[in-house]
Design an enzyme around this catalytic site. Sequence first.
Site, short mmCIF file in Angstrom:
data_model
loop_
_atom_site.label_atom_id
_atom_site.label_comp_id
_atom_site.label_asym_id
_atom_site.label_seq_id
_atom_site.Cartn_x
_atom_site.Cartn_y
_atom_site.Cartn_z
N GLU A 163 -49.96 15.31 19.72
CA GLU A 163 -49.88 16.65 20.31
C GLU A 163 -50.41 17.75 19.38
O GLU A 163 -50.03 18.92 19.53
CB GLU A 163 -48.43 16.96 20.69
CG GLU A 163 -47.92 16.12 21.84
CD GLU A 163 -46.68 16.74 22.44
OE1 GLU A 163 -46.79 17.38 23.50
OE2 GLU A 163 -45.59 16.60 21.84
N HIS B 258 -43.79 23.15 17.19
CA HIS B 258 -43.55 22.56 18.51
C HIS B 258 -42.30 21.71 18.39
O HIS B 258 -42.20 20.89 17.48
CB HIS B 258 -44.73 21.71 18.96
CG HIS B 258 -44.39 20.83 20.12
ND1 HIS B 258 -43.93 21.36 21.32
CD2 HIS B 258 -44.39 19.48 20.28
CE1 HIS B 258 -43.68 20.36 22.15
NE2 HIS B 258 -43.94 19.21 21.55
N HIS C 98 -38.51 20.04 20.59
CA HIS C 98 -37.78 19.69 21.82
C HIS C 98 -36.32 20.06 21.63
O HIS C 98 -35.43 19.29 22.00
CB HIS C 98 -37.92 18.20 22.13
CG HIS C 98 -39.30 17.63 21.97
ND1 HIS C 98 -39.54 16.36 21.51
CD2 HIS C 98 -40.53 18.17 22.24
CE1 HIS C 98 -40.86 16.13 21.49
NE2 HIS C 98 -41.48 17.22 21.92
N HIS D 47 -40.01 19.43 28.60
CA HIS D 47 -40.58 18.88 27.37
C HIS D 47 -40.03 19.59 26.12
O HIS D 47 -39.41 18.95 25.28
CB HIS D 47 -42.11 19.03 27.47
CG HIS D 47 -42.86 18.54 26.28
ND1 HIS D 47 -44.23 18.43 26.27
CD2 HIS D 47 -42.47 18.16 25.05
CE1 HIS D 47 -44.64 17.99 25.10
NE2 HIS D 47 -43.59 17.82 24.34
ZN LIG Z 1 -43.62 17.36 22.34
#
Ligand SMILES: [Zn+2]
Length: 244
Positions: A77, A96, A98, A166
Site C-alpha cells: 500500500e 496509514h 487501521h 479499512h
Molecule cells: Zn491498510
Amino acid sequence: MSILEESLEELVTANHILAREGVVDSFGHISVRHPDNPDHYLLSCSRAPECIKVEDIMEFALDGEPLDAKGRDPYAERAIHGSVYEARPDINAVVHNHSPNVIPFGVTDTCLRPLLHMAAGMGSNVPIWDSRTKFGDTTLLVTTMDMGRDLAVMLGENRAALMRGHGCVVVGKSAREVVFSSIYLEMNAELQFKAAMLGDITFLSDGEVDAILQRRGPYTFERAWERWCGRADRPYESAPGSAA
Ligand SMILES: [Zn+2]
C-alpha cells in the site's frame, strides 16, 4: 549524524511509538519525505512496525518505485504515501493505519469530529474515501497509484481522511506532528463513542480548531515525543536538523 541519518532513526522511533500506543498493530505504516530530495520518500519494507530497524527503511520515488530494494519487499500500500506527497507539497510525513476506534466512523453516517483540544490536529473535516465508488469490488487495499491518487483527491487540503472498511490516512509537516495527530485521532474516536452515549456532543468549533493549531508549537510535540520514546524503549533525540 547527517539529517538523513537522523530522519531514519526518527522514522524507526515513530514506528515503534505508533505500535506501542496502539495506532498500528502488525499492519499500518509511516513514511517521511526524503530530507534531501522532495521527490522521494522513506518507508520501511513490509514488516510489522514494532520490529522495524534502520536497515529496513527503503527509499522510493513518488510513483512507488524503490531506489535500491536490496531484496527487501515493499509494502503493497505504499501508493498511499507517494500519492499524498505528490498532491501536497506542504506535507512531509504520512501515516496509514487501521486504528480500531476510527473504523466505525468510516462505515456509518456519523462524522468523526474533534471534541478534545488535543485532537485539533485532525482538523474540523475528516472526509471518507470509499474505494468501491471508483474501483468496484476490491480487497480494499490501495495497491495502485490510481487508487492512491483518488484517495489523495478525497483527502484534499484536510489533515486526515477515513478509508471505508479499512482505516485512515493522517498527514503532517513532520514525523512528530503526524504521530501526535494519529494517536489523538484514535483517542478522539474512542471519546466520541463515550460522549455519544451520554447525549448530544458539543464539538470544537472551526475557530477553536484554528486557534489551537496556531498556538501549538514544537514544545507540544516534544513533550509528548519524549514520553512516547520512553514507553517505546527508544532514545529521545532532537528533531532531524535541529541539533545545536
Ligand atoms: Zn491498510
